[in-house]
Write a protein that holds these residues in place. Structure first.
Motif, PDB file in Angstrom:
ATOM      1  N   UNK A  44       0.858  -1.190   0.000  1.00  0.00           N
ATOM      2  CA  UNK A  44       0.000   0.000   0.000  1.00  0.00           C
ATOM      3  C   UNK A  44       0.889   1.233   0.000  1.00  0.00           C
ATOM      4  N   UNK A  45       0.370   2.312  -0.587  1.00  0.00           N
ATOM      5  CA  UNK A  45       1.137   3.548  -0.696  1.00  0.00           C
ATOM      6  C   UNK A  45       0.300   4.749  -0.283  1.00  0.00           C
ATOM      7  N   UNK A  46       0.972   5.845  -0.021  1.00  0.00           N
ATOM      8  CA  UNK A  46       0.324   7.063   0.471  1.00  0.00           C
ATOM      9  C   UNK A  46      -0.620   7.701  -0.539  1.00  0.00           C
ATOM     10  N   UNK A  47      -0.237   7.757  -1.800  1.00  0.00           N
ATOM     11  CA  UNK A  47      -1.042   8.466  -2.802  1.00  0.00           C
ATOM     12  C   UNK A  47      -2.470   7.905  -2.920  1.00  0.00           C
ATOM     13  N   UNK A  48      -2.670   6.594  -3.054  1.00  0.00           N
ATOM     14  CA  UNK A  48      -4.052   6.100  -3.114  1.00  0.00           C
ATOM     15  C   UNK A  48      -4.839   6.363  -1.833  1.00  0.00           C
ATOM     16  N   UNK A 159      -0.941  15.882  -4.312  1.00  0.00           N
ATOM     17  CA  UNK A 159       0.415  15.784  -4.823  1.00  0.00           C
ATOM     18  C   UNK A 159       1.148  14.712  -4.035  1.00  0.00           C
ATOM     19  N   UNK A 160       1.998  13.976  -4.743  1.00  0.00           N
ATOM     20  CA  UNK A 160       2.826  12.981  -4.062  1.00  0.00           C
ATOM     21  C   UNK A 160       4.292  13.348  -4.267  1.00  0.00           C
ATOM     22  N   UNK A 161       5.096  13.054  -3.269  1.00  0.00           N
ATOM     23  CA  UNK A 161       6.517  13.317  -3.365  1.00  0.00           C
ATOM     24  C   UNK A 161       7.125  12.347  -4.356  1.00  0.00           C
ATOM     25  N   UNK A 162       7.979  12.863  -5.235  1.00  0.00           N
ATOM     26  CA  UNK A 162       8.733  12.030  -6.173  1.00  0.00           C
ATOM     27  C   UNK A 162      10.155  12.549  -6.226  1.00  0.00           C
ATOM     28  N   UNK A 163      11.068  11.678  -6.574  1.00  0.00           N
ATOM     29  CA  UNK A 163      12.432  12.129  -6.787  1.00  0.00           C
ATOM     30  C   UNK A 163      13.458  11.267  -6.097  1.00  0.00           C
ATOM     31  N   UNK A 164      14.584  11.192  -6.740  1.00  0.00           N
ATOM     32  CA  UNK A 164      15.714  10.491  -6.159  1.00  0.00           C
ATOM     33  C   UNK A 164      16.703  11.479  -5.580  1.00  0.00           C
ATOM     34  N   UNK A 165      16.876  12.597  -6.245  1.00  0.00           N
ATOM     35  CA  UNK A 165      17.780  13.637  -5.760  1.00  0.00           C
ATOM     36  C   UNK A 165      16.949  14.600  -4.936  1.00  0.00           C
ATOM     37  N   UNK A 166      17.319  14.774  -3.681  1.00  0.00           N
ATOM     38  CA  UNK A 166      16.530  15.585  -2.768  1.00  0.00           C
ATOM     39  C   UNK A 166      16.978  17.036  -2.727  1.00  0.00           C
ATOM     40  N   UNK A 168      15.731  19.569  -4.241  1.00  0.00           N
ATOM     41  CA  UNK A 168      14.512  20.340  -4.071  1.00  0.00           C
ATOM     42  C   UNK A 168      13.353  19.376  -4.198  1.00  0.00           C
ATOM     43  N   UNK A 169      12.410  19.454  -3.275  1.00  0.00           N
ATOM     44  CA  UNK A 169      11.277  18.529  -3.300  1.00  0.00           C
ATOM     45  C   UNK A 169      10.495  18.717  -4.594  1.00  0.00           C
ATOM     46  N   UNK A 170      10.183  17.611  -5.231  1.00  0.00           N
ATOM     47  CA  UNK A 170       9.377  17.632  -6.441  1.00  0.00           C
ATOM     48  C   UNK A 170       8.113  16.834  -6.187  1.00  0.00           C
ATOM     49  N   UNK A 171       7.030  17.289  -6.784  1.00  0.00           N
ATOM     50  CA  UNK A 171       5.750  16.650  -6.572  1.00  0.00           C
ATOM     51  C   UNK A 171       5.083  16.351  -7.896  1.00  0.00           C
ATOM     52  N   UNK A 172       4.266  15.323  -7.882  1.00  0.00           N
ATOM     53  CA  UNK A 172       3.482  14.950  -9.047  1.00  0.00           C
ATOM     54  C   UNK A 172       2.012  15.039  -8.643  1.00  0.00           C
ATOM     55  N   UNK A 173       1.228  15.781  -9.422  1.00  0.00           N
ATOM     56  CA  UNK A 173      -0.207  15.858  -9.168  1.00  0.00           C
ATOM     57  C   UNK A 173      -0.852  14.523  -9.512  1.00  0.00           C
ATOM     58  N   UNK A 174      -1.882  14.170  -8.790  1.00  0.00           N
ATOM     59  CA  UNK A 174      -2.650  12.966  -9.117  1.00  0.00           C
ATOM     60  C   UNK A 174      -4.091  13.170  -8.759  1.00  0.00           C
TER      61      UNK A 174
END
Length: 174
Positions: A44-48, A159-166, A168-174
């Motif tokens: 299970x994940x946070x976004x759903x 928005x969910x947090x995405x990214x490997x390099x931290x 700057x925080x990047x987000x993806x809308x869903x």
């Protein structure tokens, strides 16, 4: 029986009977001021979870869901305080800035901090909680480690947090 994951849910908005019923149906247990925790099966994940809760709460509510991480190798730190009218939280907020990069989020009392230090140099959350509690004017504070699996909703936009390099925080809308 498979593994389980612990998710932390933080809610900013009018606390209604409907919100309490949604949390109860989810199996979430209250653990702080308008915050709950829920154990869910691995996978299970946070976004759903945010998507589900967003559909069940007021349109102007703010909601953050994060998967708890119990090690000092945590990805982020989640800090939440109460909102006591007239209380000055500036000293606490200054201390949060010194812990790392505070991710810009649309919350008044919920903060996500990316640590400045390598995993082996990070302080455990109990020690951090005690120290930060001394700076909290109402002595009502929650501090927990979270993984990179976190998402939030603000006024119906998720928005969910995405990214490997931290960097700057990047987000993806869903």
């Amino acid at each position: 029986m498979g593994e389980v994951r612990l998710f932390q849910i933080c809610y900013e908005g009018e606390l209604t009977v409907e919100v309490s019923h949604v949390m109860r149906r989810l199996g979430a247990e209250p653990n702080f001021d308008q915050s709950w925790q829920v154990f869910l099966p691995e996978g299970r994940h946070s976004a759903p979870l945010v998507r589900y809760l967003r559909a069940q709460t007021a349109a102007d509510a703010k909601l953050l869901v994060a998967c708890t991480q119990f090690t000092t190798a945590r990805d982020f730190l989640l800090v939440r305080h109460s909102l006591t009218p007239g209380a000055d939280y500036s000293e606490l907020h200054d201390a949060l800035d010194r812990l790392g990069t505070v991710v810009a989020l649309p919350f008044e009392s919920t903060f996500v901090i990316q640590s400045l230090y390598a995993a082996e140099m990070r302080t455990d959350v109990n020690t951090l909680g005690l120290a930060l509690g001394e700076l909290c004017p109402d002595e009502s504070l929650m501090v927990t480690g979270i993984s990179h699996d976190w998402a939030y909703s603000d006024s119906g936009v998720s928005r969910m947090f995405v990214g490997d390099a931290f960097e700057e925080a990047q987000f993806k809308n869903f």
